[in-house]
Motif scaffolding. Structure first.
Motif, PDB file in Angstrom:
ATOM      1  N   SER A 158       1.994   1.630  -3.333  1.00  0.00           N
ATOM      2  CA  SER A 158       0.967   2.232  -4.304  1.00  0.00           C
ATOM      3  C   SER A 158       0.799   3.612  -4.111  1.00  0.00           C
ATOM      4  O   SER A 158       0.441   4.470  -5.056  1.00  0.00           O
ATOM      5  CB  SER A 158      -0.097   1.352  -3.893  1.00  0.00           C
ATOM      6  OG  SER A 158      -1.316   1.851  -4.744  1.00  0.00           O
ATOM      7  N   ILE A 159       0.713   4.299  -2.810  1.00  0.00           N
ATOM      8  CA  ILE A 159       0.461   5.230  -2.453  1.00  0.00           C
ATOM      9  C   ILE A 159       1.967   6.462  -3.299  1.00  0.00           C
ATOM     10  O   ILE A 159       1.306   7.416  -3.759  1.00  0.00           O
ATOM     11  CB  ILE A 159       0.612   5.831  -1.114  1.00  0.00           C
ATOM     12  CG1 ILE A 159      -0.974   5.200  -0.421  1.00  0.00           C
ATOM     13  CG2 ILE A 159       0.449   7.039  -0.648  1.00  0.00           C
ATOM     14  CD1 ILE A 159      -0.701   5.140   1.186  1.00  0.00           C
TER      15      ILE A 159
ATOM     16  N   MET B 122       0.896  -1.212  -0.145  1.00  0.00           N
ATOM     17  CA  MET B 122       0.130  -0.057   0.021  1.00  0.00           C
ATOM     18  C   MET B 122       0.654   1.245  -0.043  1.00  0.00           C
ATOM     19  O   MET B 122       0.457   2.240  -0.714  1.00  0.00           O
ATOM     20  CB  MET B 122      -0.850   0.173   1.275  1.00  0.00           C
ATOM     21  CG  MET B 122      -1.951   1.329   1.044  1.00  0.00           C
ATOM     22  SD  MET B 122      -3.078   1.212   2.488  1.00  0.00           S
ATOM     23  CE  MET B 122      -4.184   0.205   1.577  1.00  0.00           C
TER      24      MET B 122
ATOM     25  N   ARG C  41      -8.607   5.151  -2.073  1.00  0.00           N
ATOM     26  CA  ARG C  41      -9.003   3.849  -1.538  1.00  0.00           C
ATOM     27  C   ARG C  41      -8.202   3.380  -0.369  1.00  0.00           C
ATOM     28  O   ARG C  41      -8.490   3.042   0.616  1.00  0.00           O
ATOM     29  CB  ARG C  41      -8.927   3.045  -2.484  1.00  0.00           C
ATOM     30  CG  ARG C  41     -10.000   2.609  -3.716  1.00  0.00           C
ATOM     31  CD  ARG C  41     -10.208   1.623  -4.673  1.00  0.00           C
ATOM     32  NE  ARG C  41      -9.073   1.802  -5.585  1.00  0.00           N
ATOM     33  CZ  ARG C  41      -9.040   2.409  -6.532  1.00  0.00           C
ATOM     34  NH1 ARG C  41     -10.210   2.852  -6.982  1.00  0.00           N
ATOM     35  NH2 ARG C  41      -7.903   2.625  -7.576  1.00  0.00           N
ATOM     36  N   ALA C  42      -7.044   4.181  -0.366  1.00  0.00           N
ATOM     37  CA  ALA C  42      -5.881   4.047   0.624  1.00  0.00           C
ATOM     38  C   ALA C  42      -6.332   4.660   1.664  1.00  0.00           C
ATOM     39  O   ALA C  42      -6.290   4.266   2.834  1.00  0.00           O
ATOM     40  CB  ALA C  42      -4.706   4.479   0.022  1.00  0.00           C
TER      41      ALA C  42
ATOM     42  N   GLN D  42      -7.024   7.823 -12.232  1.00  0.00           N
ATOM     43  CA  GLN D  42      -6.580   6.805 -11.760  1.00  0.00           C
ATOM     44  C   GLN D  42      -5.811   6.966 -10.445  1.00  0.00           C
ATOM     45  O   GLN D  42      -6.353   6.007  -9.314  1.00  0.00           O
ATOM     46  CB  GLN D  42      -6.134   5.827 -12.658  1.00  0.00           C
ATOM     47  CG  GLN D  42      -5.885   4.369 -12.059  1.00  0.00           C
ATOM     48  CD  GLN D  42      -5.266   3.578 -13.169  1.00  0.00           C
ATOM     49  OE1 GLN D  42      -4.861   3.851 -14.161  1.00  0.00           O
ATOM     50  NE2 GLN D  42      -4.799   2.226 -12.936  1.00  0.00           N
ATOM     51  N   ALA D  43      -4.836   7.511 -10.460  1.00  0.00           N
ATOM     52  CA  ALA D  43      -4.109   7.710  -9.073  1.00  0.00           C
ATOM     53  C   ALA D  43      -4.993   8.317  -8.113  1.00  0.00           C
ATOM     54  O   ALA D  43      -4.698   7.779  -6.909  1.00  0.00           O
ATOM     55  CB  ALA D  43      -2.786   8.775  -9.550  1.00  0.00           C
TER      56      ALA D  43
ATOM     57  N   THR E  74       3.698   5.763  -5.723  1.00  0.00           N
ATOM     58  CA  THR E  74       3.457   5.764  -7.275  1.00  0.00           C
ATOM     59  C   THR E  74       2.406   6.543  -7.662  1.00  0.00           C
ATOM     60  O   THR E  74       2.665   7.563  -8.736  1.00  0.00           O
ATOM     61  CB  THR E  74       3.265   4.317  -7.636  1.00  0.00           C
ATOM     62  OG1 THR E  74       4.507   3.388  -7.286  1.00  0.00           O
ATOM     63  CG2 THR E  74       2.960   4.410  -9.176  1.00  0.00           C
ATOM     64  N   SER E  75       1.299   6.663  -6.790  1.00  0.00           N
ATOM     65  CA  SER E  75       0.055   7.594  -7.227  1.00  0.00           C
ATOM     66  C   SER E  75       0.357   9.018  -6.847  1.00  0.00           C
ATOM     67  O   SER E  75      -0.034   9.768  -7.657  1.00  0.00           O
ATOM     68  CB  SER E  75      -1.043   7.066  -6.236  1.00  0.00           C
ATOM     69  OG  SER E  75      -1.593   5.672  -6.715  1.00  0.00           O
TER      70      SER E  75
ATOM     71  N   THR F 162      -7.043   5.472  -6.448  1.00  0.00           N
ATOM     72  CA  THR F 162      -6.019   4.656  -5.794  1.00  0.00           C
ATOM     73  C   THR F 162      -5.900   5.373  -4.274  1.00  0.00           C
ATOM     74  O   THR F 162      -5.896   4.797  -3.154  1.00  0.00           O
ATOM     75  CB  THR F 162      -4.634   4.374  -6.418  1.00  0.00           C
ATOM     76  OG1 THR F 162      -4.919   3.758  -7.770  1.00  0.00           O
ATOM     77  CG2 THR F 162      -3.735   3.675  -5.513  1.00  0.00           C
ATOM     78  N   LEU F 163      -5.353   6.616  -4.419  1.00  0.00           N
ATOM     79  CA  LEU F 163      -5.454   7.440  -2.971  1.00  0.00           C
ATOM     80  C   LEU F 163      -6.476   7.460  -2.221  1.00  0.00           C
ATOM     81  O   LEU F 163      -6.301   7.223  -1.085  1.00  0.00           O
ATOM     82  CB  LEU F 163      -4.914   8.724  -3.253  1.00  0.00           C
ATOM     83  CG  LEU F 163      -3.306   8.718  -4.116  1.00  0.00           C
ATOM     84  CD1 LEU F 163      -3.017  10.207  -4.605  1.00  0.00           C
ATOM     85  CD2 LEU F 163      -2.545   8.297  -3.080  1.00  0.00           C
TER      86      LEU F 163
END
Length: 133
Positions: free
Chosen positions: A85-86, A82, A103-104, A96-97, A88-89, A100-101
């Protein structure tokens, strides 16, 4: 009553587990007298915005916490993934990023609940939420 004198403040009973405001990281006892450890109280102001540098600093601190406590964390691999992923986003500001953020922000507090990295994970989630606005 004599002018200029106040009544003495009533003494606070020892063992009270009620705290209003401020940070509290002292041991707490529940009503049955059992010691409860690793309990933290903190406050966050809703609607505040965090800068990208603040989010990155909190992410780095969270990664350090996860790496240091990895063997004792039930979901250390998920938390590391996670964090990646954070990171990268944060470098790819697109729709899309952002998803993702978001959802985190939703998942992170549940993943860290009751762990030694709870405070850092929740701080990161709150900073992300403030940064996303």
């Amino acid at each position: 009553m004599v002018a200029g004198r106040r009544r003495p403040e009533p003494e606070q009973g020892h063992g009270s587990a009620i705290s209003i405001g401020g940070d509290n990281n002292a041991p707490v006892h529940n009503v049955a007298g059992q010691n409860i450890s690793h309990v933290y109280q903190s406050s966050f102001v809703e609607g505040t915005t965090a800068g990208l540098d603040t989010v990155r600093d909190l992410l780095a601190a969270f990664r350090t916490e996860v790496d240091r406590n990895g063997p004792g964390l039930p979901n250390a691999q998920v938390l590391r993934a996670m964090a990646d992923s954070i990171d990268t986003s944060l470098m790819a500001p697109d729709t899309q990023a952002e998803g993702t953020l978001r959802r985190a922000v939703q998942a992170l507090p549940a993943l860290v609940a009751g762990t030694v990295v709870q405070q850092g994970g929740e701080a990161l989630a709150h900073a992300l939420a403030g940064w996303l606005g």
